[in-house]
Scaffold this active site. Structure first.
Site, PDB file in Angstrom:
ATOM      1  N   HIS A  43      -5.773  45.634   4.503  1.00 23.72           N
ATOM      2  CA  HIS A  43      -5.381  46.549   5.584  1.00 23.72           C
ATOM      3  C   HIS A  43      -4.279  47.537   5.162  1.00 23.72           C
ATOM      4  CE1 HIS A  43      -2.751  42.922   7.054  1.00 23.72           C
ATOM      5  NE2 HIS A  43      -2.041  43.689   6.268  1.00 23.72           N
ATOM      6  N   HIS A  56       3.649  44.220  11.020  1.00 22.45           N
ATOM      7  CA  HIS A  56       4.620  44.594   9.980  1.00 22.45           C
ATOM      8  C   HIS A  56       5.859  45.217  10.610  1.00 22.45           C
ATOM      9  CE1 HIS A  56       0.579  44.658   8.207  1.00 22.45           C
ATOM     10  NE2 HIS A  56       1.110  44.437   7.033  1.00 22.45           N
ATOM     11  N   HIS A 103      -0.661  41.486  -4.149  1.00 20.43           N
ATOM     12  CA  HIS A 103       0.295  42.594  -4.252  1.00 20.43           C
ATOM     13  C   HIS A 103       1.715  42.105  -3.988  1.00 20.43           C
ATOM     14  CE1 HIS A 103      -0.491  42.668   0.126  1.00 20.43           C
ATOM     15  NE2 HIS A 103       0.345  43.675   0.347  1.00 20.43           N
ATOM     16  N   GLU A 151      -0.593  37.309   2.397  1.00 21.79           N
ATOM     17  CA  GLU A 151      -1.441  37.704   3.541  1.00 21.79           C
ATOM     18  C   GLU A 151      -2.860  37.142   3.451  1.00 21.79           C
ATOM     19  OE1 GLU A 151       0.530  42.096   4.501  1.00 21.79           O
ATOM     20  OE2 GLU A 151      -1.403  41.971   3.511  1.00 21.79           O
TER      21      GLU A 151
END
Lengths: 133, 281
Positions: free
Chosen positions: B12, B59, B193, B240
């Site tokens: 996303h 976030h 990441h 995530e």
């Protein structure tokens, strides 16, 4: 009693956002969170120092905000996602921040990302069951 | 009875939203990434879900650190996007399905998942970008959407196994809903990441591909990983990927793999798409 050591603390070059960062940097992260709102962004831009005072951001934290020292803010416990709300509109992307952490240029940082994916389409082809264009 | 037609995973990454807004899908940087969504879109067209349940993390748009729910379910009629502080144009609001949401909340609590119920919930890129990548942009979205937010921002975050169990409970909750509603679960975020620290820029394509294979066919393998294991290999933000396990848990053990697509890097991230059909023989 102080903050307990966690197994992830041994991961090099990594500052996992947990209690020992979220607690001392609470006011800083709150200031960053308010930047979701346009009227807060305007108020902050008009007088950053007064805005820090209003949100209770003091000392080293305040200094880092006023100097737009994003690296320093991260080290003091700014959460990367909250910090992005201040950094990105000021022309510092998360890739710029990553590069600054390593003391390299953003171009070098991006080239390193590309290197990590070298040979990917061949790798995927050999697996056989992936879409590959 | 409600039916889980299948599940889709998608990263996303914020830049994906910018690429869609600026119509860059066929530019060289983006082409392979977006083209890989083609088979997922095709499948979705035939699957015709009434509702998508989007498992994502906020976030710092809806939740500040004053209150961080581990699992939070949207129970509203409508969900609004916002500019997240970056000055981006928000996308059109999403229509929810409040009766289904409240049924899920009741069933999950009954199954000992004490979920936070949200009657107002702003949805950020984590929720919006997978829907945009799969459906394109719309003024009126062609599907109802229910947000299910997982805390992956402030540790302690739930384990992969806990997410897998939540998925199983979600599956049971849907099976006990009396309306004939067709549901697809989107598991979003990841893959490898790391945005912060001297170690920023981690991408591990071998690990990502292994995760995709195992989540599809041997989810226990991923459920056995600790959060520290995952962060060590896939980076702090790579955590995530645990949210894919909510999707996986909701589906049958032998759900059929329809499509696998992986691309890296997009921004700082390895990006994977997995389509699992829950009804195929």
């Amino acid at each position: 009693m102080g903050w307990q050591e966690r197994d992830y603390d041994s991961i090099p070059g990594t500052y996992v956002f947990d209690g020992k960062r979220a607690n001392p940097a609470y006011a800083l992260n709150k200031l960053l969170y308010t930047l979701n709102e346009e009227h807060c962004r305007l108020e902050f831009a008009a007088d950053p120092e007064a805005y820090c005072d209003k949100l209770g951001v003091k000392g080293e934290f305040k200094k880092a905000v006023l100097e737009e020292d994003f690296l320093g803010m991260l080290r003091m416990g700014a959460n990367i996602y909250f910090m992005a709300k201040m950094a990105i509109p000021r022309g510092t992307s998360v890739q710029d921040a990553g590069a600054a952490f390593q003391g390299i240029t953003t171009e070098e940082f991006i080239a390193n990302l590309q290197k990590r994916a070298e040979g990917l389409t061949d790798k995927i082809k050999s697996r056989g069951d992936y879409w590959n264009g | 009875m409600a039916k889980i037609i299948g599940g889709i995973t998608s990263s996303h990454i914020p830049a994906v939203g910018n690429a869609i807004s600026n119509n860059l899908q066929q530019e060289p940087y983006w082409k392979r990434f977006f083209d890989g969504y083609g088979p997922a879109k095709e499948w979705l067209k035939n699957a015709r879900p009434d509702v998508v349940i989007v498992v994502y993390n906020d976030h710092g748009l809806n939740f500040f650190l004053d209150t961080v729910p581990t699992f939070a379910l949207g129970c509203a009629d409508e969900y609004f996007n916002a500019d997240e502080g970056w000055g981006l144009k928000p996308v059109a609001p999403f229509k929810g399905n409040a009766p289904l949401s409240w049924h899920l909340a009741e069933s999950l609590v009954e199954q000992e998942f004490d979920i936070t119920m949200c009657q107002e919930m702003k949805v950020d890129h984590g929720f919006v970008n997978p829907i945009r990548a799969l459906y394109g942009d719309h003024e009126i979205w062609p599907v109802e959407a229910i947000p299910l937010a997982v805390n992956t921002v402030q540790h302690p975050v739930p384990t992969a196994r806990r997410c897998y169990k939540l998925g199983k409970a979600l599956g049971k909750a849907l099976e006990s809903y009396p309306e004939d509603t067709r549901v697809v679960i989107l598991g979003t975020g990841g893959m490898s990441h790391q945005l912060q620290g001297e170690r920023a820029g981690i991408i591990d394509t071998d690990f990502d591909l292994e995760c995709m294979d195992k989540i599809a066919t041997d989810p226990e393998w991923f459920a056995n990983l600790s959060n520290t294991d995952i962060m060590r290999i896939a980076g702090t933000e790579g955590i995530e990927t645990i949210m894919w396990m909510v999707m996986r848990g909701a589906l049958k053990d032998d759900a059929k793999v329809i499509h696998k697509h992986y691309h890296a890097p997009i921004s700082n991230t390895g990006a994977g798409v997995l389509v699992l059909d829950n009804e195929a023989e």
